[in-house]
Design an enzyme around this catalytic site. Structure first.
Site, PDB file in Angstrom:
ATOM      1  N   LYS A   1       0.815  -1.222   0.000  1.00 35.66           N
ATOM      2  CA  LYS A   1       0.000   0.000   0.000  1.00 35.66           C
ATOM      3  C   LYS A   1       0.849   1.274   0.000  1.00 35.66           C
ATOM      4  CE  LYS A   1      -4.422  -1.834   1.150  1.00 35.66           C
ATOM      5  NZ  LYS A   1      -5.495  -2.045   2.093  1.00 35.66           N
TER       6      LYS A   1
ATOM      7  N   ARG B   1      -3.654 -10.046   4.650  1.00 37.37           N
ATOM      8  CA  ARG B   1      -4.082 -10.118   3.242  1.00 37.37           C
ATOM      9  C   ARG B   1      -2.923  -9.586   2.403  1.00 37.37           C
ATOM     10  NH1 ARG B   1      -6.141  -6.561  -0.459  1.00 37.37           N
ATOM     11  NH2 ARG B   1      -7.741  -7.365  -1.871  1.00 37.37           N
TER      12      ARG B   1
HETATM   13  N1  HH2 Z   1      -7.466  -3.612   0.616  1.00 40.61           N
HETATM   14  C1  HH2 Z   1      -7.773  -3.628  -0.697  1.00 40.61           C
HETATM   15  C2  HH2 Z   1      -8.860  -4.354  -1.157  1.00 40.61           C
HETATM   16  N2  HH2 Z   1      -9.600  -5.108  -0.322  1.00 40.61           N
HETATM   17  N3  HH2 Z   1     -10.028  -5.905   1.859  1.00 40.61           N
HETATM   18  C3  HH2 Z   1      -9.734  -5.916   3.164  1.00 40.61           C
HETATM   19  N4  HH2 Z   1     -10.462  -6.662   4.014  1.00 40.61           N
HETATM   20  N5  HH2 Z   1      -8.693  -5.197   3.672  1.00 40.61           N
HETATM   21  C4  HH2 Z   1      -7.913  -4.417   2.887  1.00 40.61           C
HETATM   22  O1  HH2 Z   1      -6.977  -3.772   3.403  1.00 40.61           O
HETATM   23  C5  HH2 Z   1      -8.203  -4.381   1.484  1.00 40.61           C
HETATM   24  C6  HH2 Z   1      -9.290  -5.130   0.995  1.00 40.61           C
HETATM   25  C7  HH2 Z   1      -6.969  -2.813  -1.641  1.00 40.61           C
HETATM   26  O2  HH2 Z   1      -5.888  -3.557  -2.138  1.00 40.61           O
HETATM   27  P1  HH2 Z   1      -5.853  -4.384  -3.522  1.00 40.61           P
HETATM   28  O3  HH2 Z   1      -6.907  -5.422  -3.590  1.00 40.61           O
HETATM   29  O4  HH2 Z   1      -4.478  -4.893  -3.693  1.00 40.61           O
HETATM   30  O5  HH2 Z   1      -6.082  -3.295  -4.646  1.00 40.61           O
HETATM   31  P2  HH2 Z   1      -7.368  -2.820  -5.428  1.00 40.61           P
HETATM   32  O6  HH2 Z   1      -8.394  -2.392  -4.459  1.00 40.61           O
HETATM   33  O7  HH2 Z   1      -6.820  -1.697  -6.266  1.00 40.61           O
HETATM   34  O8  HH2 Z   1      -7.860  -3.978  -6.242  1.00 40.61           O
END
Ligand code: HH2
Length: 277
Positions: free
Chosen positions: A212, A248
């Protein structure tokens, strides 16, 4: 002593996720990545069809369903690994559950649609309630808190109560501080430093700090999400030390290795203390 911690491997089926967007858009590529994450030691896979990165554009329900459901069904054919669906839409959560998902990971903590809490109850799945200030399109504009740990805790407890009032069993609820969701780098740091207080609320805690943007505040050279492995591992270890139940992450093999070593060191230390006593 540090207990075992589970690792949730991220599989984003999106063209625009901040770190792995666009990589796994064919079913074959997604399945290959799922296989890899399983081999690397993931305990659960988190499938997402809509990016929630700051400024991301919303995706239609039909598009999200078309992205996630066939892949969940295909993973179910090759593995019994638990699957989590990362969505804010109750209809997507239901279709994912029918295809084999057993966890609903909702970054809006069941607040996106009025029927979300009742849907979670009727699906009988585990639910991750994550904290977010604002909405993805604008959440990073000017996040404000007086006491971020206190306010995130209060908000998550309120969402847990709403879920339970709708019929979700307490044992099915997970809490997540929502690193990066309407928070400055300083807020994220305070949350990482205050994880024990979230853990003390009595629900298992999930931590999502992988790759992040706040990591960049400590390493300006890490402009690219792929350059944030060191910071991601450090955050996972901070979670482990605080008693978080699951992280995660994008980099499953590296995270599993780091968690194993730090746990082994903690256990060896505990043995030395006991043998001296
Ligand atoms: N962060 C993201 C998405 N989903 N779910 C939970 N429970 N906690 C988190 O911190 C979280 C999440 C954002 O990260 P990522 O999936 O890598 O990216 P994007 O939202 O751009 O797909």
């Amino acid at each position: 002593m540090i207990g075992p911690m589970r690792v949730m491997g991220i599989l984003n089926l999106t063209p625009d996720s901040f770190s792995d967007g666009g990589y796994f858009q064919t079913r074959e590529a997604a399945l290959a990545q799922a296989r890899l994450l399983i081999t690397e030691g993931a305990d659960i896979l988190d499938i997402g069809g809509e990016s929630t990165r700051p400024g991301a554009a919303p995706v239609s329900e039909a598009e999200e369903l078309a992205r996630v459901v066939p892949v969940i069904a295909a993973i179910r054919q090759i593995s019994a690994i638990p699957i989590s669906i990362d969505t804010m839409k109750p209809a997507v959560a239901r279709a994912a559950a029918e295809a084999g998902a057993s966890v609903w990971n909702d970054v809006t903590a069941l607040s996106f649609a009025p029927e979300s809490p009742a849907m979670a109850a009727s699906l009988g799945c585990q639910v991750v309630l994550s904290h977010m200030q604002g909405v993805p399109a604008t959440m990073q504009t000017a996040p404000r808190y007086d006491d971020v740990v206190e306010e995130v805790s209060e908000s998550l407890l309120a969402r847990a109560r709403a879920a339970m009032a709708a019929g979700v069993a307490k044992e099915k609820i997970w809490l997540d501080p929502g690193i990066g969701f309407g928070k400055t780098a300083a807020h994220n740091l305070q949350l990482l430093a205050g994880l024990e207080r979230l853990v003390a609320l009595g629900f298992p805690v999930l931590l999502g700090a992988s790759r992040k943007g706040f990591i960049r505040a400590f390493d300006p050279a890490a402009a690219d999400a792929g350059q944030r492995l060191g910071g991601s591992l450090a955050a996972a270890l901070a979670g482990q030390a605080a008693g978080v139940a699951m992280v995660r992450v994008h980099d499953v093999a590296e995270t599993v290795q780091a968690l194993r070593i730090s746990r082994a060191v903690a256990e060896a230390k505990a043995r030395r203390v006991t043998s001296r006593a």
